[in-house]
Design an enzyme around this catalytic site. Structure first.
Site, PDB file in Angstrom:
ATOM      1  N   ASP A  63       0.843  -1.186   0.000  1.00 15.34           N
ATOM      2  CA  ASP A  63       0.000   0.000   0.000  1.00 15.34           C
ATOM      3  C   ASP A  63       0.887   1.248   0.000  1.00 15.34           C
ATOM      4  OD1 ASP A  63      -2.899   0.971   0.548  1.00 15.34           O
ATOM      5  OD2 ASP A  63      -1.705   2.061   2.020  1.00 15.34           O
ATOM      6  N   ASP A 106      -4.639   2.330  -4.480  1.00 19.26           N
ATOM      7  CA  ASP A 106      -3.184   2.274  -4.321  1.00 19.26           C
ATOM      8  C   ASP A 106      -2.753   0.971  -3.637  1.00 19.26           C
ATOM      9  OD1 ASP A 106      -4.416   3.081  -1.920  1.00 19.26           O
ATOM     10  OD2 ASP A 106      -2.557   3.946  -1.187  1.00 19.26           O
TER      11      ASP A 106
END
Length: 195
Positions: A63, A106
């Site tokens: 992430d 993301d």
């Protein structure tokens, strides 16, 4: 001749049909921004591997830290640049047999069959956590006369010692580990080992 022209037309039709089929498969299986597997294609492949794998394997969730700030500060084109650069980095770090995917926003997912907890896994996870922007952060590198975002990366991983194992169980462990990393200050990795 007439036969040659029919053969050329047939070859063009077959080529066009093949290209169209390849385009449809690509859109079905790959994330259009990064070129990595998309969520559905990755889950299908990982679930199959987890049913058939007979060696330890590791599921890794990656992430981008504070990605919203990247978009808010630099704009969405820069956010796309960050995601593309991270996708290239993940593909270069991992082996060809590993499944690397963008599963949304993301967040990226990596399935590494045969990667067990230990020094090799620690090296891979540490390298992933440094991310593709470590050198840029260290040198404040200027690219194309403009500063690019250089976000940090958080990595949560879960190693399954004895497959088969349901994907949901392994993913829940990796995702929970990622949240522990985020709460501990981000820009690092952690590995959880499960039976």
């Amino acid at each position: 001749t007439q036969i040659e022209s029919h053969v050329i037309v047939l070859a063009e039709d077959v080529t066009a049909a093949t290209l169209e089929r390849m385009r449809i498969e690509r859109e079905r299986d790959y994330d259009l921004l990064t070129g990595l597997y998309n969520r559905a294609a990755a889950l299908d492949r990982i679930e199959t591997a987890l049913r058939t794998e007979n060696r330890a394997c590791t599921l890794i969730v990656v992430d981008v830290d504070d990605f919203k700030a990247v978009n808010d500060t630099y704009g969405h084109p820069e956010g796309d640049y960050v995601l593309k650069k991270l996708a290239i980095f993940l593909s270069q770090v991992m082996r060809k047999e590993d499944i690397v995917a963008r599963i949304g926003g993301d967040e990226f997912l990596i399935f590494a069959p045969g990667l067990a907890a230990g020094p090799a896994a620690d090296r891979v996870l540490e390298h992933l956590a440094r991310g593709p922007f470590a050198g840029q952060r260290a040198t404040d590198e200027v690219v194309d006369s403009a500063y690019h975002a250089a976000p940090t990366i958080s990595v949560g991983a879960a190693c399954c010692l004895t497959p088969p194992m349901p994907f949901e169980v392994l993913y829940a462990a990796a995702d929970s580990t990622l949240y522990q990393v985020k709460e501990a200050g981000k820009a690092q990795y952690q590995l959880t080992v499960i039976g």
